[in-house]
Design an enzyme around this catalytic site. Sequence first.
Site, PDB file in Angstrom:
ATOM      1  N   CYS A  40      16.987  11.768 -44.945  1.00  0.00           N
ATOM      2  CA  CYS A  40      17.409  12.812 -43.994  1.00  0.00           C
ATOM      3  C   CYS A  40      18.010  13.995 -44.750  1.00  0.00           C
ATOM      4  O   CYS A  40      17.814  15.151 -44.358  1.00  0.00           O
ATOM      5  CB  CYS A  40      18.387  12.254 -42.960  1.00  0.00           C
ATOM      6  SG  CYS A  40      17.585  11.292 -41.658  1.00  0.00           S
ATOM      7  N   HIS A  92      15.109   4.646 -44.388  1.00  0.00           N
ATOM      8  CA  HIS A  92      14.396   5.649 -43.575  1.00  0.00           C
ATOM      9  C   HIS A  92      12.922   5.367 -43.817  1.00  0.00           C
ATOM     10  O   HIS A  92      12.472   5.402 -44.981  1.00  0.00           O
ATOM     11  CB  HIS A  92      14.815   7.057 -44.036  1.00  0.00           C
ATOM     12  CG  HIS A  92      14.197   8.193 -43.274  1.00  0.00           C
ATOM     13  ND1 HIS A  92      14.959   9.192 -42.665  1.00  0.00           N
ATOM     14  CD2 HIS A  92      12.913   8.515 -43.038  1.00  0.00           C
ATOM     15  CE1 HIS A  92      14.152  10.072 -42.088  1.00  0.00           C
ATOM     16  NE2 HIS A  92      12.887   9.682 -42.304  1.00  0.00           N
ATOM     17  N   ASN A 146       7.874  -0.876 -47.611  1.00  0.00           N
ATOM     18  CA  ASN A 146       8.761  -2.012 -47.832  1.00  0.00           C
ATOM     19  C   ASN A 146       9.737  -2.076 -46.664  1.00  0.00           C
ATOM     20  O   ASN A 146      10.400  -1.087 -46.366  1.00  0.00           O
ATOM     21  CB  ASN A 146       9.531  -1.842 -49.152  1.00  0.00           C
ATOM     22  CG  ASN A 146       8.605  -1.906 -50.354  1.00  0.00           C
ATOM     23  OD1 ASN A 146       7.698  -2.735 -50.406  1.00  0.00           O
ATOM     24  ND2 ASN A 146       8.809  -1.020 -51.312  1.00  0.00           N
ATOM     25  N   HIS A 177      14.573  10.219 -37.899  1.00  0.00           N
ATOM     26  CA  HIS A 177      15.071   9.052 -38.635  1.00  0.00           C
ATOM     27  C   HIS A 177      14.614   7.762 -37.942  1.00  0.00           C
ATOM     28  O   HIS A 177      15.030   7.467 -36.829  1.00  0.00           O
ATOM     29  CB  HIS A 177      16.591   9.083 -38.736  1.00  0.00           C
ATOM     30  CG  HIS A 177      17.136   7.906 -39.478  1.00  0.00           C
ATOM     31  ND1 HIS A 177      17.323   7.909 -40.837  1.00  0.00           N
ATOM     32  CD2 HIS A 177      17.480   6.674 -39.056  1.00  0.00           C
ATOM     33  CE1 HIS A 177      17.779   6.733 -41.218  1.00  0.00           C
ATOM     34  NE2 HIS A 177      17.881   5.963 -40.154  1.00  0.00           N
ATOM     35  N   HIS A 181       9.325   4.997 -44.781  1.00  0.00           N
ATOM     36  CA  HIS A 181       8.516   5.794 -45.711  1.00  0.00           C
ATOM     37  C   HIS A 181       7.304   4.984 -46.133  1.00  0.00           C
ATOM     38  O   HIS A 181       7.389   3.772 -46.318  1.00  0.00           O
ATOM     39  CB  HIS A 181       9.327   6.230 -46.940  1.00  0.00           C
ATOM     40  CG  HIS A 181      10.096   5.136 -47.612  1.00  0.00           C
ATOM     41  ND1 HIS A 181      11.263   4.624 -47.083  1.00  0.00           N
ATOM     42  CD2 HIS A 181       9.871   4.454 -48.761  1.00  0.00           C
ATOM     43  CE1 HIS A 181      11.726   3.679 -47.886  1.00  0.00           C
ATOM     44  NE2 HIS A 181      10.895   3.545 -48.905  1.00  0.00           N
ATOM     45  N   HIS A 230       4.666   4.610 -49.096  1.00  0.00           N
ATOM     46  CA  HIS A 230       4.325   4.928 -50.477  1.00  0.00           C
ATOM     47  C   HIS A 230       2.809   5.100 -50.537  1.00  0.00           C
ATOM     48  O   HIS A 230       2.072   4.255 -49.993  1.00  0.00           O
ATOM     49  CB  HIS A 230       4.680   3.769 -51.408  1.00  0.00           C
ATOM     50  CG  HIS A 230       6.141   3.437 -51.483  1.00  0.00           C
ATOM     51  ND1 HIS A 230       6.944   3.831 -52.522  1.00  0.00           N
ATOM     52  CD2 HIS A 230       6.936   2.719 -50.652  1.00  0.00           C
ATOM     53  CE1 HIS A 230       8.174   3.373 -52.337  1.00  0.00           C
ATOM     54  NE2 HIS A 230       8.198   2.687 -51.210  1.00  0.00           N
ATOM     55  N   CYS A 257      21.900   9.295 -44.883  1.00  0.00           N
ATOM     56  CA  CYS A 257      20.567   8.823 -45.262  1.00  0.00           C
ATOM     57  C   CYS A 257      19.947   9.784 -46.277  1.00  0.00           C
ATOM     58  O   CYS A 257      19.801  10.980 -46.005  1.00  0.00           O
ATOM     59  CB  CYS A 257      19.696   8.715 -44.004  1.00  0.00           C
ATOM     60  SG  CYS A 257      17.955   8.468 -44.365  1.00  0.00           S
ATOM     61  N   ASP A 278       7.425  10.697 -55.444  1.00  0.00           N
ATOM     62  CA  ASP A 278       8.488   9.736 -55.736  1.00  0.00           C
ATOM     63  C   ASP A 278       9.144  10.088 -57.073  1.00  0.00           C
ATOM     64  O   ASP A 278       8.469  10.389 -58.054  1.00  0.00           O
ATOM     65  CB  ASP A 278       7.912   8.314 -55.781  1.00  0.00           C
ATOM     66  CG  ASP A 278       8.994   7.249 -55.674  1.00  0.00           C
ATOM     67  OD1 ASP A 278       9.044   6.559 -54.640  1.00  0.00           O
ATOM     68  OD2 ASP A 278       9.800   7.117 -56.624  1.00  0.00           O
TER      69      ASP A 278
HETATM   70  P1  AMP Z   1      11.772   1.674 -51.231  1.00  0.00           P
HETATM   71  O1  AMP Z   1      12.348   0.972 -52.424  1.00  0.00           O
HETATM   72  O2  AMP Z   1      10.490   1.119 -50.710  1.00  0.00           O
HETATM   73  O3  AMP Z   1      12.827   1.857 -50.142  1.00  0.00           O
HETATM   74  O4  AMP Z   1      11.379   3.125 -51.733  1.00  0.00           O
HETATM   75  C1  AMP Z   1      12.286   4.136 -51.960  1.00  0.00           C
HETATM   76  C2  AMP Z   1      11.653   5.053 -52.952  1.00  0.00           C
HETATM   77  O5  AMP Z   1      12.371   6.291 -52.931  1.00  0.00           O
HETATM   78  C3  AMP Z   1      11.677   4.543 -54.385  1.00  0.00           C
HETATM   79  O6  AMP Z   1      10.344   4.428 -54.863  1.00  0.00           O
HETATM   80  C4  AMP Z   1      12.474   5.619 -55.130  1.00  0.00           C
HETATM   81  O7  AMP Z   1      11.995   5.874 -56.421  1.00  0.00           O
HETATM   82  C5  AMP Z   1      12.314   6.811 -54.214  1.00  0.00           C
HETATM   83  N1  AMP Z   1      13.367   7.809 -54.308  1.00  0.00           N
HETATM   84  C6  AMP Z   1      14.712   7.591 -54.346  1.00  0.00           C
HETATM   85  N2  AMP Z   1      15.369   8.751 -54.413  1.00  0.00           N
HETATM   86  C7  AMP Z   1      14.430   9.727 -54.421  1.00  0.00           C
HETATM   87  C8  AMP Z   1      14.484  11.151 -54.492  1.00  0.00           C
HETATM   88  N3  AMP Z   1      15.637  11.811 -54.551  1.00  0.00           N
HETATM   89  N4  AMP Z   1      13.311  11.845 -54.498  1.00  0.00           N
HETATM   90  C9  AMP Z   1      12.142  11.188 -54.458  1.00  0.00           C
HETATM   91  N5  AMP Z   1      12.029   9.858 -54.355  1.00  0.00           N
HETATM   92  C10 AMP Z   1      13.153   9.135 -54.362  1.00  0.00           C
HETATM   93 ZN    ZN Z   2      17.029   9.190 -42.410  1.00  0.00          ZN
END
Ligand code: AMP
Ligand code: ZN
Length: 144
Positions: free
Chosen positions: A38, A128, A117, A77, A130, A132, A35, A61
């Site tokens: 994680c 995982h 989402n 997680h 999150h 926004h 993940c 982000d």
């Molecule tokens: P979601 O599409 O709602 O699952 O959001 C995942 C978010 O994680 C997206 O907005 C990506 O831009 C962000 N993301 C992916 N990889 C990373 C990373 N290494 N560091 C920071 N954000 C990330």
């Molecule tokens: Zn995770």
Amino acid sequence: NFLLNSPVSDAIISMKNIRSRDYFAAKVRKNKMDCLFCEIIAGNIPSNKLYEDDRVLAFYDINPQAPVHFLVIPKAHIASADAITADNAETVAYIFSLIPALAAKAGLTGGYRVITNCRPDACQSVPHLHFHVLGGAQLADRMA
Ligand code: AMP
Ligand code: ZN
């Protein structure tokens, strides 16, 4: 059959249980390390941190969708909003209790939007949980 009900069979069964416990613990560890978030929590992938404590991490982000865009995640997680239960809801409530101070720290004086989402229809890309937090400009009137 003496093996069915004897100290020997008990020993064999408990050895199997220990093995399967180890197996499942290893599997959970492996899945966690599969993940992305994680991995970020573990420090194996760098992030631009806004806040961290023993239960929560907030970081910017990598592909911002607004002038200010950060993510708040539980360190435990949880796969998505669909996996929120009575057992882990306290962590989710804790995350929401932090959001006003995190938004202030990130300079979101004019307000902000909080989004999660959940699963494919909502384009969840990291499995995982999150939240926004977006702001720093007038956001679109429509949410989807
Ligand atoms: P979601 O599409 O709602 O699952 O959001 C995942 C978010 O994680 C997206 O907005 C990506 O831009 C962000 N993301 C992916 N990889 C990373 C990373 N290494 N560091 C920071 N954000 C990330
Ligand atoms: Zn995770």
